[in-house]
Design an enzyme around this catalytic site. Sequence first.
Site, PDB file in Angstrom:
ATOM      1  N   SER A 135       0.608  -0.781   0.321  1.00 30.01           N
ATOM      2  CA  SER A 135      -0.429   0.089   0.287  1.00 30.01           C
ATOM      3  C   SER A 135       0.524   0.843  -0.070  1.00 30.01           C
ATOM      4  CB  SER A 135      -1.092  -0.023   0.764  1.00 30.01           C
ATOM      5  OG  SER A 135      -1.698   1.011   0.960  1.00 30.01           O
ATOM      6  N   HIS A 136       0.949   2.100   1.126  1.00 29.73           N
ATOM      7  CA  HIS A 136       1.213   3.149   0.548  1.00 29.73           C
ATOM      8  C   HIS A 136       2.738   3.319   1.830  1.00 29.73           C
ATOM      9  CE1 HIS A 136      -0.459   2.095   5.427  1.00 29.73           C
ATOM     10  NE2 HIS A 136       0.694   3.252   5.331  1.00 29.73           N
ATOM     11  N   ASP A 151      -2.994   6.401  -3.101  1.00 30.05           N
ATOM     12  CA  ASP A 151      -1.736   5.562  -2.767  1.00 30.05           C
ATOM     13  C   ASP A 151      -1.174   4.801  -2.973  1.00 30.05           C
ATOM     14  OD1 ASP A 151      -3.408   3.484  -2.631  1.00 30.05           O
ATOM     15  OD2 ASP A 151      -2.539   3.315   0.004  1.00 30.05           O
ATOM     16  N   ASP A 202      -1.613   1.323  -3.928  1.00 26.34           N
ATOM     17  CA  ASP A 202      -2.486   0.506  -4.316  1.00 26.34           C
ATOM     18  C   ASP A 202      -3.500   0.981  -4.741  1.00 26.34           C
ATOM     19  OD1 ASP A 202      -3.009   0.749  -1.639  1.00 26.34           O
ATOM     20  OD2 ASP A 202      -3.868  -1.388  -1.527  1.00 26.34           O
ATOM     21  N   ASP A 204      -6.208   2.572  -2.951  1.00 26.29           N
ATOM     22  CA  ASP A 204      -7.706   2.723  -2.322  1.00 26.29           C
ATOM     23  C   ASP A 204      -7.494   3.798  -1.165  1.00 26.29           C
ATOM     24  OD1 ASP A 204      -5.393   1.484  -0.727  1.00 26.29           O
ATOM     25  OD2 ASP A 204      -6.494  -0.152   0.641  1.00 26.29           O
ATOM     26  N   ARG A 205      -6.654   4.782  -1.422  1.00 24.68           N
ATOM     27  CA  ARG A 205      -6.458   6.068  -0.565  1.00 24.68           C
ATOM     28  C   ARG A 205      -6.828   6.639  -1.253  1.00 24.68           C
ATOM     29  NH1 ARG A 205      -2.523   5.582   4.496  1.00 24.68           N
ATOM     30  NH2 ARG A 205      -3.211   3.354   5.297  1.00 24.68           N
ATOM     31  N   LYS A 263     -12.049  -0.037  -0.159  1.00 23.98           N
ATOM     32  CA  LYS A 263     -11.827   1.490   0.142  1.00 23.98           C
ATOM     33  C   LYS A 263     -10.968   1.545  -1.158  1.00 23.98           C
ATOM     34  CE  LYS A 263      -7.735   2.063   2.654  1.00 23.98           C
ATOM     35  NZ  LYS A 263      -6.880   0.714   4.035  1.00 23.98           N
TER      36      LYS A 263
HETATM   37  C1  VG1 Z   1      -3.085   2.174   8.266  1.00 20.59           C
HETATM   38  C2  VG1 Z   1      -4.571   3.159   8.605  1.00 20.59           C
HETATM   39  C3  VG1 Z   1      -5.635   2.149   8.570  1.00 20.59           C
HETATM   40  C4  VG1 Z   1      -5.427   1.370   6.896  1.00 20.59           C
HETATM   41  C5  VG1 Z   1      -4.871   0.506   7.385  1.00 20.59           C
HETATM   42  C6  VG1 Z   1      -4.491   0.071   5.216  1.00 20.59           C
HETATM   43  O1  VG1 Z   1      -3.322   0.771   9.007  1.00 20.59           O
HETATM   44  O2  VG1 Z   1      -4.450   3.955  10.022  1.00 20.59           O
HETATM   45  O3  VG1 Z   1      -6.777   2.770   8.946  1.00 20.59           O
HETATM   46  O4  VG1 Z   1      -7.009   0.310   7.062  1.00 20.59           O
HETATM   47  O5  VG1 Z   1      -3.321   1.543   6.937  1.00 20.59           O
HETATM   48  O6  VG1 Z   1      -4.435   1.012   4.886  1.00 20.59           O
HETATM   49  P1  VG1 Z   1      -2.170   0.764  10.753  1.00 20.59           P
HETATM   50  O7  VG1 Z   1      -2.741   0.593  11.151  1.00 20.59           O
HETATM   51  O8  VG1 Z   1      -0.915   1.310  10.212  1.00 20.59           O
HETATM   52  O9  VG1 Z   1      -2.901   2.661  11.325  1.00 20.59           O
HETATM   53  V1  VG1 Z   1      -3.713   0.905   3.310  1.00 20.59           V
HETATM   54  O10 VG1 Z   1      -4.254   2.126   2.397  1.00 20.59           O
HETATM   55  O11 VG1 Z   1      -2.008   0.298   3.567  1.00 20.59           O
HETATM   56  O12 VG1 Z   1      -4.241  -0.722   2.456  1.00 20.59           O
HETATM   57 CO    CO Z   2      -3.888   1.509  -0.154  1.00 18.50          CO
END
Ligand code: VG1
Ligand code: CO
Length: 544
Positions: free
Chosen positions: A113-114, A278, A280, A282-283, A377
């Site tokens: 992801s990010h 981001d 992947d 989804d953000r 998302k």
């Molecule tokens: C973070 C965010 C959470 C989100 C998750 C995955 O998790 O706070 O709201 O669902 O990333 O997002 P954490 O445990 O680091 O707070 V993504 O865009 O990485 O799939």
């Molecule tokens: Co993501």
Amino acid sequence: MDIKTISTTPFEGQKPGTSGLRKKVTEFQQAHYLENFVQSIFNSIDDYKEKTLVVGGDGRFYNLPAIQTIIRMAAANGIGKVIVGQNGLLSTPAVSCLIRKNQAVGGIILSASHNPGGPTGDFGIKYNIKNGGPAPEYLTNEIYKHTQKISDYLIVDTPDIDLATQEKYWLDDMAVVVIDPVSDYAGLMEHLFDFDLIKAMFDAGLFHMCFDAMHAVTGPYAFEILEERLGALLGTVINGVPLPDFGGGHPDPNLTYAHELVEIMNSTNAPDFGAASDGDGDRNMIFGKRFFVTPSDSLAIIAANAKHVPGYRNGLIGVARSMPTSQAIDRVAETLGIECYETPTGWKFFGNLLDSKKINLCGEESFGNGSDHIREKDGVWAVLFWLNIIAARRQSVEQIVREHWATYGRNYYTRHDYEDLEPAIADEIMTTLDARIRELKGKRIGKQTIVVSDDFSYTDPVDFSITEHQGIRICLDDGSRLIFRLSGTGTEGATLRIYIESYEPDPAKHNENPQTVLAPLINAANELSGILKRTGRGAPTVIT
Ligand code: VG1
Ligand code: CO
């Protein structure tokens, strides 16, 4: 076809976090590491023989070799068909869309992801189930159990599949279909939003936008949807070519890491609308001209304006937000007379609510929102939602947000992240806070009294499963909240997240800087956590 059974031994720590298993690329590159996890997925699910599996990733380094391995293992395990995005690309929401559309047994998404990518960056893998959503807790626990006792995995010995061309191949009985990653998803978006209305707004030439794909997966989606189908000017999409290392950037659409977009949107010649997504896809981050929209506000505004959007014209049936997300959407739900559910952090907790039609819109403060159109998302979806609202209301982003505050009041909100802390110290901060929660109840912070002080626990209203220890929550009698939790997505050290919120009904006081308004609560949170004393950190790594 020659199916090989390869002996292996378990790796420690293959426990999926908030969203899948994320580790350094180098860790994933160890012999058998990926294979162990993939076989553990197959060992944890039933009834996948001859079924369809969707596979794709965000284009980061190691995406392609991982996909080739997964295809070989899918064939050996008896999958009937693998649908894979061209060049191995599929955004997380596109995978969700394809699983549902093709009635697949599930999907495997390669992404961290990010988190940053490249040979020294992060890699990740997550499994989505047949509703298109992230594997729920019981399944990720099951997968983890299998990783701890795995002794062999199945794989076939075949040459790589050519993922560069859209083609159907056969690995003995298993079909591998390489598809256009964008078209099914774009079709779904056309069905939900008023593309004619948005296109007319772009065609009139008075509305300009900038979409920063951050060299991650949404580039191809944004080119096709925004520039091709909706007629936004060429050049609307920046950093639109997915790169294995995201161009050296950190594909996290927030005020710190999406600085290129932030500078454009804060400049004198800023376009009317800006957005970023981001790794992947989804953000989303939403910007008006020199005007940042807090993700929690974005969610509330989407809810309040759903009637402007064809796919949601029949109204919302219920909404949900993750616990640390601001309570702005609660007020919209109250006005609409619908339920607002509060879930732990992570999209997997929305799945049951969406499937059982208790809600059709949900989101998180971490730049993510979505609806029942898929089970993830969805970044581009949120951007289109905003474009549809802007085109329908013929107002600027800032006007829309200010009117929303005037109607519902403003939830001042900020999140302070302290990244890369010593894990033992981060744990100590949380245990010390946890030990104090009883004693804090009834105490005061400034003029306000603490009415709730607990460690958030969630009982799923559909399957009644209980998920505990989801963050320390301190709520005051005026609706303000301080929340502390540790991140479950990082790969280096620990990240402490402190979420702070207050509520201001008076429109005369809606024009303040959140950091100033929230300063007394921020100070209280810093003191309660002892962050400076314990870590020597005088300021957070990222402020949102
Ligand atoms: C973070 C965010 C959470 C989100 C998750 C995955 O998790 O706070 O709201 O669902 O990333 O997002 P954490 O445990 O680091 O707070 V993504 O865009 O990485 O799939
Ligand atoms: Co993501």
